[in-house]
Write an enzyme that holds these catalytic residues in place. Structure first.
Site, PDB file in Angstrom:
ATOM      1  N   VAL A 127     -43.232  14.074  27.599  1.00  0.00           N
ATOM      2  CA  VAL A 127     -43.861  15.432  27.148  1.00  0.00           C
ATOM      3  C   VAL A 127     -43.708  15.553  25.799  1.00  0.00           C
ATOM      4  CG1 VAL A 127     -44.401  16.851  28.844  1.00  0.00           C
ATOM      5  CG2 VAL A 127     -41.953  16.970  28.079  1.00  0.00           C
ATOM      6  N   ASP A 175     -39.795  15.554  21.230  1.00  0.00           N
ATOM      7  CA  ASP A 175     -40.602  14.787  19.666  1.00  0.00           C
ATOM      8  C   ASP A 175     -41.343  13.522  20.811  1.00  0.00           C
ATOM      9  OD1 ASP A 175     -37.684  13.314  20.157  1.00  0.00           O
ATOM     10  OD2 ASP A 175     -38.310  11.796  18.493  1.00  0.00           O
ATOM     11  N   GLU A 223     -30.354  23.176  26.175  1.00  0.00           N
ATOM     12  CA  GLU A 223     -31.071  21.908  26.415  1.00  0.00           C
ATOM     13  C   GLU A 223     -32.880  21.959  25.721  1.00  0.00           C
ATOM     14  OE1 GLU A 223     -31.647  19.241  25.464  1.00  0.00           O
ATOM     15  OE2 GLU A 223     -30.410  17.536  26.038  1.00  0.00           O
ATOM     16  N   LYS A 263     -31.898  17.680  18.252  1.00  0.00           N
ATOM     17  CA  LYS A 263     -32.780  18.580  17.544  1.00  0.00           C
ATOM     18  C   LYS A 263     -33.693  19.171  18.836  1.00  0.00           C
ATOM     19  CE  LYS A 263     -33.467  14.799  14.262  1.00  0.00           C
ATOM     20  NZ  LYS A 263     -34.081  13.902  13.783  1.00  0.00           N
ATOM     21  N   GLY A 264     -34.120  18.436  19.888  1.00  0.00           N
ATOM     22  CA  GLY A 264     -34.867  18.956  20.419  1.00  0.00           C
ATOM     23  C   GLY A 264     -34.706  20.426  20.894  1.00  0.00           C
ATOM     24  N   ASP A 272     -33.231  15.008  31.912  1.00  0.00           N
ATOM     25  CA  ASP A 272     -34.376  13.299  32.082  1.00  0.00           C
ATOM     26  C   ASP A 272     -33.450  12.593  33.460  1.00  0.00           C
ATOM     27  OD1 ASP A 272     -36.291  12.308  32.371  1.00  0.00           O
ATOM     28  OD2 ASP A 272     -35.553  10.610  30.789  1.00  0.00           O
ATOM     29  N   LYS A 274     -36.758  17.413  34.684  1.00  0.00           N
ATOM     30  CA  LYS A 274     -37.992  15.888  35.055  1.00  0.00           C
ATOM     31  C   LYS A 274     -37.073  15.696  35.943  1.00  0.00           C
ATOM     32  CE  LYS A 274     -40.130  14.081  31.439  1.00  0.00           C
ATOM     33  NZ  LYS A 274     -40.235  12.521  31.002  1.00  0.00           N
TER      34      LYS A 274
HETATM   35  P1  IMP Z   1     -30.971  12.274  29.577  1.00  0.00           P
HETATM   36  O1  IMP Z   1     -29.732  11.421  29.073  1.00  0.00           O
HETATM   37  O2  IMP Z   1     -32.075  10.715  30.178  1.00  0.00           O
HETATM   38  O3  IMP Z   1     -31.762  13.461  30.699  1.00  0.00           O
HETATM   39  O4  IMP Z   1     -32.110  12.063  28.159  1.00  0.00           O
HETATM   40  C1  IMP Z   1     -32.140  13.527  27.718  1.00  0.00           C
HETATM   41  C2  IMP Z   1     -33.256  13.583  26.258  1.00  0.00           C
HETATM   42  O5  IMP Z   1     -34.478  12.407  26.316  1.00  0.00           O
HETATM   43  C3  IMP Z   1     -33.482  14.128  25.940  1.00  0.00           C
HETATM   44  O6  IMP Z   1     -32.875  15.134  25.474  1.00  0.00           O
HETATM   45  C4  IMP Z   1     -34.741  13.812  25.549  1.00  0.00           C
HETATM   46  O7  IMP Z   1     -34.138  14.219  23.675  1.00  0.00           O
HETATM   47  C5  IMP Z   1     -35.194  12.591  25.641  1.00  0.00           C
HETATM   48  N1  IMP Z   1     -36.376  12.372  25.831  1.00  0.00           N
HETATM   49  C6  IMP Z   1     -36.853  13.317  28.040  1.00  0.00           C
HETATM   50  N2  IMP Z   1     -37.720  13.133  28.553  1.00  0.00           N
HETATM   51  C7  IMP Z   1     -38.511  13.401  27.493  1.00  0.00           C
HETATM   52  C8  IMP Z   1     -39.830  13.402  27.307  1.00  0.00           C
HETATM   53  O8  IMP Z   1     -40.301  13.332  28.328  1.00  0.00           O
HETATM   54  N3  IMP Z   1     -39.919  13.679  25.591  1.00  0.00           N
HETATM   55  C9  IMP Z   1     -39.704  13.882  24.305  1.00  0.00           C
HETATM   56  N4  IMP Z   1     -38.134  13.917  25.225  1.00  0.00           N
HETATM   57  C10 IMP Z   1     -37.933  13.574  26.242  1.00  0.00           C
HETATM   58 MG    MG Z   2     -32.453  15.860  23.526  1.00  0.00          MG
END
Ligand code: IMP
Ligand code: MG
Length: 174
Positions: free
Chosen positions: A152, A158, A97, A41-42, A101, A129
């Protein structure tokens, strides 16, 4: 009880930067059509604001994924909760996206979507990040903001499903 939220990026800053990035994308895709894939949803707030500012013809589709495990145990396996409605064959695809992260979600998703034979596939994120990256091979083509390793919320992001509707990006002070 209400959490304390510190503003990291104001609504004006975010919107100004989205306009810049939309300008860059519009120039890069001049004369072409662009197929945006919003990651729910983000990504929904960012996708709308970006799409409104693009000057090339745009089509939209939505996908929802959920990742298993946490940082220490994640297998990198991502489950597709809602798949796309349209095929990607021969389309110029831009994945939109909220935040990259660890990079696990996008690394998996890119592999899955490449198999659908788009003409090209690029990645656009509101926030990055990089300090937290585990999947170093994830190449981000368009980044609005690189931020430090802080949790954040707002602009689609969220904390326990709350705060997605904040019009700015804030840090939750736990
Ligand atoms: P990744 O697979 O670790 O890159 O995850 C990315 C997902 O983690 C994002 O689409 C977000 O839904 C969630 N996420 C990562 N960091 C944050 C944050 O600081 N705030 C809120 N959601 C986050
Ligand atoms: Mg997301």
């Amino acid at each position: 009880m209400a959490d304390k939220i510190r503003v990291l990026l104001s609504e004006e800053e975010v919107n100004r930067r989205i306009s810049e990035v939309a300008g860059q994308i519009s120039r890069d895709y001049e004369g072409k059509e662009l197929h945006l894939i919003c990651i729910l949803k983000g990504g929904v707030f960012f996708t709308c604001e970006l799409a409104k500012r693009l000057t090339v013809p745009v089509s939209l589709d939505f996908m929802s994924v959920s990742s298993y495990g946490d940082d220490t145990k994640s297998s990198g396996v991502v489950r597709i909760v809602k798949d796309l409605d349209e095929p990607l064959k021969d389309k110029n695809v831009l994945i939109v996206e909220d935040i990259i992260d660890s990079g696990r979600t996008l690394s998996y998703l890119m592999e899955v979507l490449k198999q659908r034979e788009p003409a090209g596939i690029r990645l656009c994120t509101l926030l990055d990040k990089p300090e937290r990256r585990v999947k170093k091979q994830v190449k981000v083509d368009y980044t609005c903001f690189t931020i430090p390793d802080e949790f954040v919320v707002g602009y689609g992001l969220d904390y326990a499903q709350k705060y997605r509707n904040l019009p700015y990006i804030g840090v939750v002070e736990f």
